[in-house]
Design an enzyme around this catalytic site. Sequence first.
Site, PDB file in Angstrom:
ATOM      1  N   ASP A   1      20.499  34.981  28.892  1.00 17.83           N
ATOM      2  CA  ASP A   1      19.335  34.115  29.069  1.00 17.83           C
ATOM      3  C   ASP A   1      19.263  33.246  27.815  1.00 17.83           C
ATOM      4  OD1 ASP A   1      17.084  32.807  29.876  1.00 17.83           O
ATOM      5  OD2 ASP A   1      15.990  34.603  30.456  1.00 17.83           O
TER       6      ASP A   1
HETATM    7  C1  BGC Z   1      14.555  31.565  31.509  1.00 18.99           C
HETATM    8  C2  BGC Z   1      15.704  31.484  32.477  1.00 18.99           C
HETATM    9  C3  BGC Z   1      16.182  30.069  32.585  1.00 18.99           C
HETATM   10  C4  BGC Z   1      16.584  29.576  31.202  1.00 18.99           C
HETATM   11  C5  BGC Z   1      17.124  28.160  31.202  1.00 18.99           C
HETATM   12  C6  BGC Z   1      14.879  30.912  30.189  1.00 18.99           C
HETATM   13  O1  BGC Z   1      13.739  30.808  29.420  1.00 18.99           O
HETATM   14  O2  BGC Z   1      14.182  32.903  31.296  1.00 18.99           O
HETATM   15  O3  BGC Z   1      15.300  31.964  33.735  1.00 18.99           O
HETATM   16  O4  BGC Z   1      17.228  29.971  33.510  1.00 18.99           O
HETATM   17  O5  BGC Z   1      15.446  29.637  30.367  1.00 18.99           O
HETATM   18  O6  BGC Z   1      16.123  27.236  31.410  1.00 18.99           O
END
Ligand code: BGC
Length: 827
Positions: free
Chosen positions: A327
């Site tokens: 993530d």
């Molecule tokens: C989220 C993800 C997301 C990523 C990219 C993170 O803060 O938890 O679900 O895909 O950001 O935007």
Amino acid sequence: MDIVRSVYDWTFQKLPKPKPPHWRRLWMPWGRHAGQAVLSTKTAVTSVLCATCSLNTGPEAASELSYYGRSPPVYPSQLTLSFWEAIGNGTTNAQWAAAYRAARALVSEMTVDELVNITRGFPGPCAGNTGEIPRLGIPSLCFADGPAGIRGQEFVSAFPAGIHLAATWDRELMYQYGRALGREFYGRGINVALGPVAGPLGRVVRGGRNWEGLSNDPYLAGVAMGLVTRGMQDAGVIATPKHWLLNEQEYRRRWVAGEGHAVSSNVGDRTLHELYAFPFMDALREGAGAVMCSYQRANHSYACQNSKLLNGVLKTELGFEGFVVSDWDGQMSGVASANAGLDLVMPGAGFWGEQLAQAVRNGSVAHDRLRDMATRILASWHYLQQEHSFPSKAVYTNLDRHPPIDVQEDHAALIRTIGAAGTVLVKNLNHTLPLRKPRFLCVFGYDATVNPAPWNNRDRYGGGYDVNHGWNTFLNGTLITGGGSGGVTPPYVVSPFQALQERAAKDRAVLRWDFVSDSPTPYPNAEVCLVFLNAYASESFDRPGLRDEWGDRLVSNVAGWCKRTVVVVHSAGVRVVDPWVEHENVTAVVMAGLPGQESGHALVDVLYGEVNPAGKLVYTVAKSEEAYGPLLNSSVPGPDDNPIFPNSDFEEGLFIDYRYFDKLHPRQSRSCSHPPAGELKNKNDDDDDDDPVRFEFGFGLSYTSFSYTNLSISLLTPSPPARIPRPVYIGVPGSGITKVTGDDDTEREGEEDEVWDDAAPVRVLRGFEKVGPLAPGQVREVGMVLRRRDLSVWDVVAQQWRLRRGVYKVWVGASSRDLRLEGRLVI
Ligand code: BGC
């Protein structure tokens, strides 16, 4: 192996709480500031001992030694197997095998620096961009959010959120959704779509991201995860089931300077398998090319460096052949994450880049592990055949000037269909709905119309979480999506008011509206009053409540004078309704979910009977927030906990949502004596004051009634060899939900008493089929095939799914408590 296993299960179930480190007792009595002073002393000591630690500075430097080993180490690629034999060897099927051959051919020509280059993110137009290697024809891969539409772009569609899709209970729509989404990502040259979501599953009722996911039931979520993944990948885009795993709350989901480490979701092995990993398995079966690991800790080890979760469950046990992406900024270590099974860090170099190259050169990370990372990334790229004529990247900031690149195709029609199909009617007295050309309607509430200025963040409708942070409701506008990375960027929003105006114009009806007052002017001639409320949720914070006072007041005020008050709730999860649901003038209630850009049209289709409501709740609406007990809120460190290492103990095991309520109140959940025309009955008629449930999981009315007859259950293979799964066929004319569970009071023979145990829920969902439309009197046979996993339990000792011999009780019904037929199955 046995040792590993028992440590793992012991993590949650048998281990006494660790003693607070000695230093903590020193500072607790004096509160936070005093504590921080003492902690600084500790920090100084730690820095001397650990001169090379880059992360552990500040209060987080408090010792984590007492937490070591809670998540067992699993390092097969390092310790037991060579790179080529190890996990990720392209043996799932011919397509993966071919992809691995092609990937290995490329990898064998790459230098360490080149390998490192494709395992990290770089700045670029997409939310994530890998490095490119032009000499080998390897492009930078583009990653974009999210699960319900391409976020932040123009000329893309805003689909209903996952929770809304799940409420359709319609497999065909689930596939169509994935495919339409996938086509949009593909059309914009986006290689990797960051969805679908099954983590959070929805353990915490106020969880901020439950709406992104596909319900809190692992079977329903699993079916949807599989079909959405298949749809996306059929369109040529790599799907990324996320967040692996146990990402059940937003509060303290990440390490925060000055506060401490991320929350640790502490869970037993059985619960991990039967509940939280379960829906991911369906996406993996469909060949998902990527999986995103989550921010928080799992059994005290950060999920993106948790070798049990990555090397162990995901890659070895479930045979995942694609790559694990962190993530965003979720990587918490370099060598540890590499060896634990992380393959790609986003959005920058994190602890890798040049440092990973160094770690490979000095042997801290095996060269083979690095090659495995790159092979997995390139194998997924080949698996989706993106090396052939993939569209060029068309991803922009909202400040770039560019010609329209429209990928919406005819998806608006699908969005409208799903919008209507996922709309759930939960109360309908005196035939209030469907509306029959009323000549005078009132429309009230902030949710009926669009916010006059919703675009102060060009990427996010309504400003997203930055504007609505901490709010119970969406800032004075209609809610079609939630906030954060899973939020969508609609090309337009058809509000309920707009669609009602269109309809009123057709019917020559009079409309009166007030979106501002909580006590709008009464109109004596109004035939029906539609009151619109919403309940907002977003990434980055858990919901402060499941209702808002203002909205509740508005309903009561309108119902005070309007004899046919219809309440419509757009919500990102549970919205409790008890302050007004029993009011005699509240004659209909519609849970309209998060329907995406065609919101108003989809709703009007249901309100006016163009579409017969068939949506069913994918969570339990309790009578009060308190009724959810320990599952209501995210965990915060208690007085006896170490605030630097917060914990969330999943002590309820398998008992979340309806399983929790069924356990608490088995009486309400075990009847099979429902009146035949029950679909039209008002839930309040047989209200039981002791029952904390207002509307149960799976509940939803329709404008007609169904009956269920002739349940037959048979084993598809007559005499299976021992321990081999026998698929089970359950046929029932009509429509419904099949639930299968072992049960303790059924007749038993031989070993049959094995089939149920105290940790097992009263019943679990294990099949569903949407039937229809049916003509009046029409009968349709419905068949459901159960898989071995559907009937099995996870055996923590054998580390296998185990199909137990004995009697399984089977119910077929219209909801988790409206059980119409009962049968049994003997294995
Ligand atoms: C989220 C993800 C997301 C990523 C990219 C993170 O803060 O938890 O679900 O895909 O950001 O935007």
